[in-house]
Write a protein that holds these residues in place. Structure first.
Motif, PDB file in Angstrom:
ATOM      1  N   SER A  24       0.824  -1.205   0.000  1.00 18.65           N
ATOM      2  CA  SER A  24       0.000   0.000   0.000  1.00 18.65           C
ATOM      3  C   SER A  24       0.864   1.263   0.000  1.00 18.65           C
ATOM      4  O   SER A  24       1.958   1.303   0.577  1.00 18.65           O
ATOM      5  CB  SER A  24      -0.922   0.001   1.229  1.00 18.65           C
ATOM      6  N   ARG A  25       0.335   2.324  -0.627  1.00 12.69           N
ATOM      7  CA  ARG A  25       1.014   3.624  -0.645  1.00 12.69           C
ATOM      8  C   ARG A  25       0.483   4.558   0.436  1.00 12.69           C
ATOM      9  O   ARG A  25       0.763   5.752   0.412  1.00 12.69           O
ATOM     10  CB  ARG A  25       0.837   4.268  -2.026  1.00 12.69           C
ATOM     11  N   ARG A  26      -0.290   4.008   1.348  1.00 19.68           N
ATOM     12  CA  ARG A  26      -0.896   4.833   2.396  1.00 19.68           C
ATOM     13  C   ARG A  26      -0.010   5.004   3.624  1.00 19.68           C
ATOM     14  O   ARG A  26      -0.402   5.703   4.558  1.00 19.68           O
ATOM     15  CB  ARG A  26      -2.240   4.229   2.823  1.00 19.68           C
ATOM     16  N   PHE A  41      -0.771   4.724   9.128  1.00 16.37           N
ATOM     17  CA  PHE A  41      -1.462   4.242   7.934  1.00 16.37           C
ATOM     18  C   PHE A  41      -2.678   5.113   7.682  1.00 16.37           C
ATOM     19  O   PHE A  41      -3.611   5.162   8.499  1.00 16.37           O
ATOM     20  CB  PHE A  41      -1.867   2.775   8.114  1.00 16.37           C
ATOM     21  N   ASP A  42      -2.701   5.804   6.538  1.00 12.30           N
ATOM     22  CA  ASP A  42      -3.782   6.727   6.186  1.00 12.30           C
ATOM     23  C   ASP A  42      -5.055   5.945   5.852  1.00 12.30           C
ATOM     24  O   ASP A  42      -5.040   5.027   5.030  1.00 12.30           O
ATOM     25  CB  ASP A  42      -3.349   7.562   4.980  1.00 12.30           C
ATOM     26  N   VAL A  43      -6.164   6.321   6.499  1.00  9.89           N
ATOM     27  CA  VAL A  43      -7.444   5.656   6.254  1.00  9.89           C
ATOM     28  C   VAL A  43      -8.456   6.618   5.635  1.00  9.89           C
ATOM     29  O   VAL A  43      -9.662   6.422   5.767  1.00  9.89           O
ATOM     30  CB  VAL A  43      -8.006   5.023   7.543  1.00  9.89           C
ATOM     31  N   CYS A  71      -0.794  -7.707  14.333  1.00  9.98           N
ATOM     32  CA  CYS A  71      -1.885  -7.536  13.389  1.00  9.98           C
ATOM     33  C   CYS A  71      -1.309  -7.350  11.986  1.00  9.98           C
ATOM     34  O   CYS A  71      -0.094  -7.368  11.781  1.00  9.98           O
ATOM     35  CB  CYS A  71      -2.737  -6.329  13.784  1.00  9.98           C
ATOM     36  N   ALA A  72      -2.193  -7.137  11.013  1.00 14.57           N
ATOM     37  CA  ALA A  72      -1.735  -6.965   9.639  1.00 14.57           C
ATOM     38  C   ALA A  72      -0.846  -5.733   9.489  1.00 14.57           C
ATOM     39  O   ALA A  72       0.127  -5.742   8.723  1.00 14.57           O
ATOM     40  CB  ALA A  72      -2.946  -6.868   8.711  1.00 14.57           C
ATOM     41  N   HIS A  73      -1.151  -4.660  10.241  1.00 17.72           N
ATOM     42  CA  HIS A  73      -0.333  -3.445  10.157  1.00 17.72           C
ATOM     43  C   HIS A  73       1.067  -3.694  10.726  1.00 17.72           C
ATOM     44  O   HIS A  73       2.071  -3.239  10.160  1.00 17.72           O
ATOM     45  CB  HIS A  73      -1.019  -2.297  10.894  1.00 17.72           C
ATOM     46  N   LEU A  79       7.534  -6.391   7.132  1.00 21.95           N
ATOM     47  CA  LEU A  79       7.850  -6.677   5.725  1.00 21.95           C
ATOM     48  C   LEU A  79       8.510  -5.471   5.051  1.00 21.95           C
ATOM     49  O   LEU A  79       9.408  -5.631   4.217  1.00 21.95           O
ATOM     50  CB  LEU A  79       6.573  -7.074   4.985  1.00 21.95           C
ATOM     51  N   LEU A  80       8.078  -4.279   5.401  1.00 17.49           N
ATOM     52  CA  LEU A  80       8.712  -3.077   4.873  1.00 17.49           C
ATOM     53  C   LEU A  80      10.162  -2.974   5.331  1.00 17.49           C
ATOM     54  O   LEU A  80      11.055  -2.625   4.550  1.00 17.49           O
ATOM     55  CB  LEU A  80       7.931  -1.835   5.317  1.00 17.49           C
ATOM     56  N   LEU A  81      10.413  -3.289   6.601  1.00 18.23           N
ATOM     57  CA  LEU A  81      11.784  -3.241   7.111  1.00 18.23           C
ATOM     58  C   LEU A  81      12.655  -4.271   6.407  1.00 18.23           C
ATOM     59  O   LEU A  81      13.836  -4.011   6.114  1.00 18.23           O
ATOM     60  CB  LEU A  81      11.778  -3.489   8.620  1.00 18.23           C
ATOM     61  N   LYS A  82      12.077  -5.433   6.110  1.00 21.82           N
ATOM     62  CA  LYS A  82      12.850  -6.494   5.469  1.00 21.82           C
ATOM     63  C   LYS A  82      13.146  -6.182   4.003  1.00 21.82           C
ATOM     64  O   LYS A  82      14.265  -6.410   3.521  1.00 21.82           O
ATOM     65  CB  LYS A  82      12.097  -7.824   5.572  1.00 21.82           C
TER      66      LYS A  82
END
Length: 422
Positions: A24-26, A41-43, A71-73, A79-82
């Motif tokens: 996601s780009r949010r 995370f922008d909602v 959680c998923a966030h 995953l972003l860090l990896k």
């Protein structure tokens, strides 16, 4: 380290949701300070979801409504860090992250705090004693009436007793009485008599609690509902070991969700019971996936036969767990169980790892049979018995279970692929 955090995902659905959020780009304000990583995370016009992960110790925080952690966030951040570490800016954490970090710390107590705590304890003990007095009268009334006559009055008799115990700040005893109401007409006189006997033993012990050694008195208080504060517990020596997650049980009582997680130490071969509570939809603080292993120090609650513990700083095990060996027969298991009861007569759950047992169904009765042909019943609320039959194919298997003195509740079994839910 990062891969291990991903393995802490509570289920495949949450992990897949985390992968989708990874793309996601949010994501906004991604940052880290060497210990924590965080992001917003922008909602879409609403307050953003704030999520943070303590990378080294595997602690997770998020403002989303998911009940499980990570959680998923949280998983998306990992995953972003990896995969895209350049997206994180190294710097000082924002205020909301500081608040999360502060909640993970411990503030020292002042003398005034200690005095106030002692006054509150004294007042509570006085109230509890009044509840114990009333409990004794009710138990004597049951003895005069008889178990059958008391059961004939319906569950309201037990529930009213449980309510009074709750009002007297005796939640531990109230829970045991409430379970009597849950037995209904299917409860055996043996089960009821044992619980009533435990309650009366508690009454007699409460009268002479000041004569007990500190460990035995602490066990009595724990049964009643008074437990050592977490900050005091963390000041006690820790048991360092390599711990394996052997099984867990979760449920709900009046919107209060509970979870029992059993660990076993590789070198010490000691069990540790992690007991967590969460209200409503709030998530549990830590995820404990079955068959995962962690290294670190476990702090046991005081007692002559300690079981319950906290594990404040689990680290990834980093290697296979060795030394998982169980009882070869029920005779050996029961001998140890009797010794444990001799030390702590109020054990509600006794953890057992069993080798070479076969699941057998006789009519409506479900049993486990050891290599010597001795059988013990399986708990009626165990829903995975047919899975045991399918995996075993009628042959022996190894499994982990809780034993309550009468029956076994299987929680996990050993397969060729490792531990699986029973």
């Amino acid at each position: 380290m990062i891969d291990h955090l991903i393995q802490l995902a509570p289920d495949a659905k949450t992990l897949e949701a985390g992968r989708r959020l990874f793309y996601s780009r949010r994501w906004r304000l991604l940052g880290g300070d060497g210990e924590w990583i965080w992001g917003e995370f922008d909602v879409g016009g609403k307050r953003p979801i704030t999520s943070a992960v303590q990378v080294v110790r595997g602690k997770f925080s998020c403002s989303c409504r998911a009940r499980a952690r990570p959680c998923a966030h949280n998983l998306a951040l990992v995953l972003l860090l990896k995969n895209n570490p350049d997206r994180f800016t190294v710097g000082q954490p924002p205020d909301w992250v500081r608040s999360v970090q502060h909640q993970s710390g411990r503030a020292p107590k002042t003398i005034k705090d200690t005095e106030q705590a002692e006054d509150r304890l004294s007042a509570r003990l006085e109230l509890m004693t009044s509840g114990v007095d009333e409990l004794e009268l009710r138990l004597l009334d049951v003895a005069r009436r008889g178990i059958a006559d008391t059961q004939g009055q319906g569950e309201e008799s037990w529930l009213s007793m449980a309510t009074r115990l709750t009002d007297a700040k005796l939640p531990g005893l109230a829970g045991r009485v409430r379970r009597l109401a849950g037995l209904g007409a299917e409860g055996t006189e043996g089960e009821i008599a044992r619980t009533l006997g435990d309650l009366y033993l508690f009454v007699r012990a409460w009268r002479i609690r000041d004569e007990f050694p500190p460990d035995r008195r602490e066990e009595l208080y724990q049964l009643a509902g008074i437990t050592t504060k977490k900050d005091e517990l963390l000041g006690l020596p820790a048991k360092e070991d390599h711990w394996l997650v052997l099984g867990s049980v979760s449920g709900t009582e009046d919107r209060l969700r509970y979870r029992r997680v059993w660990l076993r130490g590789e070198r010490s071969r000691r069990y540790a019971l992690l007991l967590d509570y969460a209200f409503g939809d709030f998530p549990f603080e830590q995820s404990w996936p079955l068959s995962a292993s962690f290294a670190g120090g476990v702090h046991y609650y005081p007692g002559s036969y300690p079981q319950r513990a906290v594990f404040p700083e689990p680290r990834p095990g980093g290697r296979p767990y060795d030394g998982l060996k169980g009882y070869p027969s029920f005779q050996d298991m029961l001998a140890n169980y009797r010794r444990a009861l001799g030390v702590n007569p109020w054990l509600l759950y006794y953890p057992v790892y069993l080798d070479d047992v076969r699941p057998v169904k006789e009519g409506e009765r479900m049993k486990l049979v050891d290599a010597q042909g001795r059988a013990l019943p399986v708990s009626a609320d165990h829903t995975g018995f047919y899975r045991l039959l399918a995996v075993s194919g009628g042959g022996p298997l190894s499994l982990f279970a809780e034993f309550d003195g009468y029956q076994l509740r299987p929680l996990s079994l050993l397969t060729q692929l490792g531990l699986a839910e029973a």
